[in-house]
Design an enzyme around this catalytic site. Structure first.
Site, PDB file in Angstrom:
ATOM      1  N   ARG A   9       0.944  -1.233  -0.067  1.00  0.00           N
ATOM      2  CA  ARG A   9       0.027  -0.009  -0.168  1.00  0.00           C
ATOM      3  C   ARG A   9       0.877   1.343  -0.027  1.00  0.00           C
ATOM      4  O   ARG A   9       0.474   2.212  -0.621  1.00  0.00           O
ATOM      5  CB  ARG A   9      -1.070   0.014   1.331  1.00  0.00           C
ATOM      6  CG  ARG A   9      -0.175  -0.133   2.660  1.00  0.00           C
ATOM      7  CD  ARG A   9      -1.144  -0.098   3.538  1.00  0.00           C
ATOM      8  NE  ARG A   9      -0.833  -0.790   4.904  1.00  0.00           N
ATOM      9  CZ  ARG A   9      -1.820  -0.841   5.907  1.00  0.00           C
ATOM     10  NH1 ARG A   9      -2.962  -0.756   5.920  1.00  0.00           N
ATOM     11  NH2 ARG A   9      -0.982  -1.490   7.025  1.00  0.00           N
ATOM     12  N   SER A  36      -6.783   1.690   6.118  1.00  0.00           N
ATOM     13  CA  SER A  36      -6.521   0.564   5.621  1.00  0.00           C
ATOM     14  C   SER A  36      -5.727   0.653   4.356  1.00  0.00           C
ATOM     15  O   SER A  36      -4.906   0.082   3.994  1.00  0.00           O
ATOM     16  CB  SER A  36      -7.665  -0.367   5.410  1.00  0.00           C
ATOM     17  OG  SER A  36      -8.457  -0.141   6.294  1.00  0.00           O
ATOM     18  N   GLU A  57     -20.005   2.556  -1.143  1.00  0.00           N
ATOM     19  CA  GLU A  57     -19.138   1.968  -2.315  1.00  0.00           C
ATOM     20  C   GLU A  57     -19.817   2.245  -3.551  1.00  0.00           C
ATOM     21  O   GLU A  57     -19.093   2.857  -4.441  1.00  0.00           O
ATOM     22  CB  GLU A  57     -18.629   0.534  -1.911  1.00  0.00           C
ATOM     23  CG  GLU A  57     -18.022   0.206  -0.824  1.00  0.00           C
ATOM     24  CD  GLU A  57     -18.732   0.109   0.362  1.00  0.00           C
ATOM     25  OE1 GLU A  57     -20.059  -0.119   0.330  1.00  0.00           O
ATOM     26  OE2 GLU A  57     -18.257   0.061   1.394  1.00  0.00           O
ATOM     27  N   PHE A  82     -16.297  -5.732  -1.504  1.00  0.00           N
ATOM     28  CA  PHE A  82     -17.234  -4.712  -1.700  1.00  0.00           C
ATOM     29  C   PHE A  82     -16.708  -3.951  -2.896  1.00  0.00           C
ATOM     30  O   PHE A  82     -17.572  -3.467  -3.415  1.00  0.00           O
ATOM     31  CB  PHE A  82     -17.077  -3.833  -0.389  1.00  0.00           C
ATOM     32  CG  PHE A  82     -17.291  -4.561   0.899  1.00  0.00           C
ATOM     33  CD1 PHE A  82     -18.265  -5.598   0.840  1.00  0.00           C
ATOM     34  CD2 PHE A  82     -16.459  -4.380   1.931  1.00  0.00           C
ATOM     35  CE1 PHE A  82     -18.109  -6.437   2.015  1.00  0.00           C
ATOM     36  CE2 PHE A  82     -16.372  -5.062   3.038  1.00  0.00           C
ATOM     37  CZ  PHE A  82     -17.245  -6.242   3.089  1.00  0.00           C
ATOM     38  N   ARG A 166      -2.413  -5.452   0.583  1.00  0.00           N
ATOM     39  CA  ARG A 166      -1.894  -4.132   1.136  1.00  0.00           C
ATOM     40  C   ARG A 166      -0.637  -4.367   1.894  1.00  0.00           C
ATOM     41  O   ARG A 166       0.060  -3.271   2.323  1.00  0.00           O
ATOM     42  CB  ARG A 166      -3.074  -3.480   1.511  1.00  0.00           C
ATOM     43  CG  ARG A 166      -3.753  -4.159   2.684  1.00  0.00           C
ATOM     44  CD  ARG A 166      -4.938  -3.319   3.054  1.00  0.00           C
ATOM     45  NE  ARG A 166      -5.938  -3.963   4.242  1.00  0.00           N
ATOM     46  CZ  ARG A 166      -5.838  -3.652   5.429  1.00  0.00           C
ATOM     47  NH1 ARG A 166      -5.301  -2.766   6.048  1.00  0.00           N
ATOM     48  NH2 ARG A 166      -6.680  -4.671   6.240  1.00  0.00           N
TER      49      ARG A 166
HETATM   50  C1  LIG Z   1     -19.961  -2.579   2.900  1.00  0.00           C
HETATM   51  C2  LIG Z   1     -19.094  -2.326   3.725  1.00  0.00           C
HETATM   52  N1  LIG Z   1     -17.862  -1.692   3.586  1.00  0.00           N
HETATM   53  C3  LIG Z   1     -16.890  -1.448   4.270  1.00  0.00           C
HETATM   54  C4  LIG Z   1     -16.652  -2.203   5.341  1.00  0.00           C
HETATM   55  C5  LIG Z   1     -15.246  -2.073   6.220  1.00  0.00           C
HETATM   56  N2  LIG Z   1     -15.917  -1.503   7.632  1.00  0.00           N
HETATM   57  C6  LIG Z   1     -15.635  -2.118   8.772  1.00  0.00           C
HETATM   58  S1  LIG Z   1     -16.383  -1.379   9.917  1.00  0.00           S
HETATM   59  C7  LIG Z   1     -16.120  -0.078   9.397  1.00  0.00           C
HETATM   60  C8  LIG Z   1     -16.605   1.643   9.886  1.00  0.00           C
HETATM   61  C9  LIG Z   1     -17.935   1.316  10.596  1.00  0.00           C
HETATM   62  O1  LIG Z   1     -18.266   2.352  11.232  1.00  0.00           O
HETATM   63  P1  LIG Z   1     -19.569   2.461  12.167  1.00  0.00           P
HETATM   64  O2  LIG Z   1     -20.758   1.979  11.476  1.00  0.00           O
HETATM   65  O3  LIG Z   1     -19.711   3.894  12.714  1.00  0.00           O
HETATM   66  O4  LIG Z   1     -19.293   1.072  13.356  1.00  0.00           O
HETATM   67  P2  LIG Z   1     -18.536   1.587  14.692  1.00  0.00           P
HETATM   68  O5  LIG Z   1     -18.087   2.842  14.955  1.00  0.00           O
HETATM   69  O6  LIG Z   1     -19.680   1.263  15.702  1.00  0.00           O
HETATM   70  O7  LIG Z   1     -17.340   0.279  14.729  1.00  0.00           O
HETATM   71  C10 LIG Z   1     -15.867  -0.263   7.797  1.00  0.00           C
HETATM   72  C11 LIG Z   1     -15.580   0.888   6.982  1.00  0.00           C
HETATM   73  C12 LIG Z   1     -17.366  -3.090   5.585  1.00  0.00           C
HETATM   74  N3  LIG Z   1     -17.712  -3.986   6.669  1.00  0.00           N
HETATM   75  N4  LIG Z   1     -18.795  -3.346   5.046  1.00  0.00           N
END
Ligand SMILES: Cc1ncc(C[n+]2csc(CCOP(=O)(O)OP(=O)(O)O)c2C)c(N)n1
Ligand SMILES: [Mg+2]
Lengths: 316, 279
Positions: A9, A36, A57, A82, A166
């Protein structure tokens, strides 16, 4: 295993920083995965060229297609699952059908998403993208190769899908090695059988297999087919003619990825040689370490070596 | 029926036990999505310790209440609540993310006893929860569907498609619980994709909505009981004002704690910190 100075990355970020100097239309769109993708480094250099869209996305891809229409060269990033499964119709209509130019970077490809488990393991991303017309699919194995193919992709038209392992620093090529998109690279010469493979995970396992086999005086050729589409048919034909047996090894479902592409060439050319597709046999992934998953699906170096011997036996 | 806690002191202790076991569990796999796990402990305590109808002996009981943890990366907090409610032995929590194990980082209904829906690709739980709520209605089945969404997850368009659907189909057996912990993966939601006033957003989509202190077990319980009791054809949403990483000095009030490693030293410190709480 030789280790490169940076992981993949960071190599990508460094490359984009360099490319941006000559082409100030390059943009990085992310979907709440900057931490990431490692692109905070690119953002530090070019704060105006990064758009963190949030976790959306499909919208991100559509926006990228719109930016392309305005003359930008957008890269979009998410985890490979995704960046493919979740945005397929956007890639098709707003990207391909509307003839826009977008580079899709899918990180943690295939089994390398093991710690996140079955939902994140993308064993169909290349298959999905391969079926979409006109796409280019790259599965580079090390930072040297990644840098070269990214630079080449920027001046070209169309939809590119680039798999990004990455966190890997594994280095298979000397710095400065030149690559051409669409031309396979021979990582190791050998006359007894060819392993046609791509991407960090499988190149690593193919090399392990070759090492095991060398001890038994069996010499396999390793064809690094880092461009999965368009496939280098010549390299396949040469491998068939010169080694007489082929294994494909991919970090993907054995359907519709590298193995299928190679099989199509072999069948269409009427070549009769021992041939075997290795990869994940039409199943979903699950949580686990990479080594565990590779063994579970019979994709580790030892399994490849064993299969190679079986195929060589069958050569007439 | 699971363990039930009578007063809010007991319920808060249950929340902290869920917290400690979740940290131990993530330590066993060398780390995890600590931030979003810790912001949900009070909600889990109220759901599994007080308001939900379920039977650990009969985890697939048809008329149970169901939970869809759409922010599926926070599996460990749900596993912790399930284990402490009798669905499987506590020791199993230490098998998180193990090769061939039953507790993957993201929720998987086909691997873990007590998990009602598979999640991990953000946004998708909103639709499956709406489908489950509609199915219950069509079959005249009792039970609520509790849909837990992350505030970052609200960025996904699919969430709002599901919201429109829930309103249209009068899914008053669907209760949306938004973990408004103010951060997503890359930092504060405000600076990435600001959702504004989440309560008002859900209202605009035809929901009944309130915002409560998500770390007050009393406030959470009161809001859930009230929302679940109203059978007026209107889907409900409770916005839980929470803190990412709540209740552990290593993460509380910090950023960059979406996913962190947990070393043995950190775990030893955590044990000391929680020992003071006399759980
Ligand atoms: C469709 C999708 N895109 C990206 C991710 C990667 N991802 C996992 S958790 C996260 C952030 C989530 O934030 P939030 O909904 O606020 O959760 P929390 O703060 O409670 O951990 C991301 C981008 C995923 N799991 N699914
Ligand atoms: Mg959040």
């Amino acid at each position: 295993m030789k280790q490169y100075a940076t992981d993949m990355r960071t190599a990508l970020a460094d490359t984009l920083i360099q490319l941006e100097r000559d082409n100030d239309r390059i943009l990085w769109l992310d979907s709440d995965l900057m931490a990431s993708s490692g692109m905070n480094k690119f953002r530090e250099a070019y704060p105006d060229k990064v758009i963190n869209c949030g976790i959306q996305e499909a919208n991100m891809f559509g926006v990228a297609a719109g930016l392309s229409e305005e003359g930008f060269v957008p890269f979009v990033h998410s985890f490979s699952a995704f960046a493919s499964r979740r945005i397929t119709d956007q890639i098709f209509m707003s990207g391909i059908y509307a003839r826009q130019n977008v580079r899709i970077v899918g990180s943690d490809p295939g089994l390398s998403a093991g710690p996140n488990g079955g939902t994140h393991i993308s064993l169909e991303d290349m298959g999905i993208l391969r079926t979409l017309p006109g796409t280019m699919i790259l599965d580079p194995c090390d930072p040297v190769q990644l840098k070269a193919v990214t630079a080449q992709s920027v001046d070209r038209k169309g939809i590119y899908y680039i798999r990004l392992m990455r966190k890997s620093k594994d280095q298979f090529y000397e710095e400065g090695t030149s690559f051409e998109i669409g031309r396979a690279s021979i990582l190791k010469e050998g006359g007894d059988l060819s392993v046609i493979t791509c991407g960090t995970v499988c190149v690593r396992e193919a090399l392990k297999a070759a090492e095991i086999l060398e001890k038994e005086h069996i010499h396999v050729r390793i064809v690094d087919m880092f461009t999965v589409k368009p496939l280098d048919r010549e390299a396949v034909l040469k491998a068939a003619a010169e080694t007489g047996a082929i294994i494909t090894l991919e970090n993907h479902n054995i359907y519709n990825g590298l193995g299928s592409a190679v099989a199509e060439v072999i069948a269409e050319e009427g070549i009769r040689i021992p041939f075997k597709r290795m990869g994940v046999p039409d199943s979903v992934g699950e949580v686990g370490t990479l080594d565990y998953l590779l063994c579970k699906f019979g994709m580790d170096g030892a399994s490849v070596a064993k299969t190679a011997k079986e195929l060589i036996e069958k050569k007439s | 029926m699971g363990v039930k806690y009578q007063n809010s002191d007991e319920l808060q202790k249950f929340a902290d036990r869920i917290r400690l076991h979740a940290i131990r569990s993530m330590h066993a796999s060398k780390g995890g999505h600590v931030g979003g796990v810790l912001s949900l402990c009070e909600l889990m305590a109220v759901l599994y310790g007080k308001v939900m109808e379920y039977d650990p002996e009969n985890p697939r009981m048809e008329e149970r209440d169901k939970v869809v943890l759409s922010k599926g990366h926070c599996g460990p907090v749900l596993y912790s609540a399930l284990a402490l409610s009798g669905f499987f032995p506590e020791e199993e929590l230490l098998t998180l993310n193990q090769d061939g194990g039953h507790l993957p980082s993201h929720c998987d209904m086909n691997k873990t006893t007590g998990i009602d829906m598979t999640t991990g690709s953000l946004g998708q739980g909103a639709s499956t929860a709406a489908g489950m709520a509609l199915g219950k209605k069509m079959l005249g089945r009792k039970g609520m569907v509790y849909l837990i969404l992350g505030d970052g997850e609200l960025n996904e368009g699919q969430v709002w498609e599901a919201a429109m659907f829930a309103k249209q189909h009068r899914l008053d057996n669907l209760l949306v619980l938004v973990d408004w912990n103010h951060q997503q993966l890359d930092g504060y939601t405000e600076g990435i994709c600001d959702m504004g006033n989440i309560e008002n957003l859900f209202r605009a989509f035809g929901f009944g909505a309130v915002t409560v202190d998500g770390h007050s077990v009393e406030a959470v319980e009161k809001a859930i009981v009230q929302a679940a009791a109203e059978k007026d054809g209107i889907p409900k949403c409770i916005v839980l004002d929470t803190m990412k990483g709540k209740g552990w000095s290593v993460t509380e009030g910090k950023t960059g704690i979406h996913h962190i490693g947990i070393t043995d030293e950190m775990m030893a410190e955590a044990e000391k910190e929680f020992a003071g709480k006399e759980l």
